[in-house]
Design an enzyme around this catalytic site. Structure first.
Site, PDB file in Angstrom:
ATOM      1  N   SER A  70       6.742  53.598  69.868  1.00  0.00           N
ATOM      2  CA  SER A  70       6.159  52.447  69.885  1.00  0.00           C
ATOM      3  C   SER A  70       7.148  51.235  69.819  1.00  0.00           C
ATOM      4  CB  SER A  70       5.206  52.315  68.788  1.00  0.00           C
ATOM      5  OG  SER A  70       4.894  51.026  68.295  1.00  0.00           O
TER       6      SER A  70
ATOM      7  N   TYR B 263       3.643  53.127  59.841  1.00  0.00           N
ATOM      8  CA  TYR B 263       3.394  53.554  61.423  1.00  0.00           C
ATOM      9  C   TYR B 263       4.883  53.538  61.849  1.00  0.00           C
ATOM     10  CZ  TYR B 263       1.988  53.120  66.166  1.00  0.00           C
ATOM     11  OH  TYR B 263       1.964  53.585  67.547  1.00  0.00           O
TER      12      TYR B 263
END
Length: 235
Positions: free
Chosen positions: A136, A149
């Site tokens: 990501s 995350y």
């Protein structure tokens, strides 16, 4: 990609489903994996994939079962795409519950490690293969509420780089795809509102296809994808 055997986790929606559809269109034997059997059946009809396999990517036993399934059905695996992931919770570190923290790390980092652990030996025996791990933009930049995350996705990026060093002598490629904000149900599953982003699931699928269809002696170490509507100012 014709007749290449491909396993795609998180294949019932978003990037995974778009990738399965595109790979199937290019002649690959695409297998999608996810937790929901109903979602898998629906995605299987939509994508034209060759098969689907119900599994929880956070469970090592399910990975063992997936390896058994792939080898019994095809006798090999050419491409593993560790695409499954999710935000789970987006909030300040002090507001995260311990189960949420563990779920974020398991879904986004441990799943990729478990996948490589399950299939690296198969690829070594073949002396060929490609592993694509999806990270990501949170592995490159910082936004409020994304610390856990981000830790997981930084881990995916670092794991991918070192995994390639381990597997390079066996003609196995490892690539890390690093997408920015995309127009999927990613945020809805984390309890928020979906993002109206220009980067679409088929765009990411095109990147997956590009990486996997290059000549086997060519490796893409890392591929960062942005929609041109997302502006990031580095710290």
């Amino acid at each position: 990609m014709k007749d290449k055997v491909v396993l795609i986790t998180g294949g019932s929606q978003g990037y995974g489903k778009a990738t399965a559809r595109l790979f199937a269109e290019h002649g690959a034997k695409a297998v999608i994996a996810a937790r929901s059997e109903d979602a898998l059946k629906a995605a299987g009809k939509e994508t034209g994939c060759d098969a689907f396999f119900q599994m929880d990517v956070t469970k090592p036993k399910d990975w063992c079962n997936a390896r058994k399934f792939m080898l019994e059905r095809y006798g090999r695996i050419d491409v593993l795409i560790n695409n499954a992931g999710g935000a789970v919770s987006v909030t300040g570190i002090e507001k995260h519950t311990l189960p949420d923290i563990e779920a974020i790390i398991a879904l986004n980092l441990l799943s990729a490690i478990y996948g490589a652990n399950a299939f690296a030996g198969v690829m070594k025996a073949q002396n060929s293969g490609t592993i694509v791990n999806v990270a990501s933009a949170c592995a490159k930049h910082a936004w409020p509420g994304w610390s856990v995350y981000a830790a997981a996705k930084w881990g995916v990026l670092g794991f991918s780089k070192n995994l390639y060093v381990d597997l390079q002598p066996y003609n196995i490629r490892v690539t890390c795809i690093v997408p920015g904000a995309g127009a999927t149900d990613f945020m809805r599953h984390a309890g928020g509102k979906n993002i109206d982003a220009k980067l679409q699931a088929p765009d990411v699928a095109q990147a997956m296809l590009y990486v996997c269809s290059l000549p086997p002696h060519v490796v893409v170490e890392e591929l960062i994808l942005w929609g041109n509507d997302q502006v990031v100012v580095p710290l």
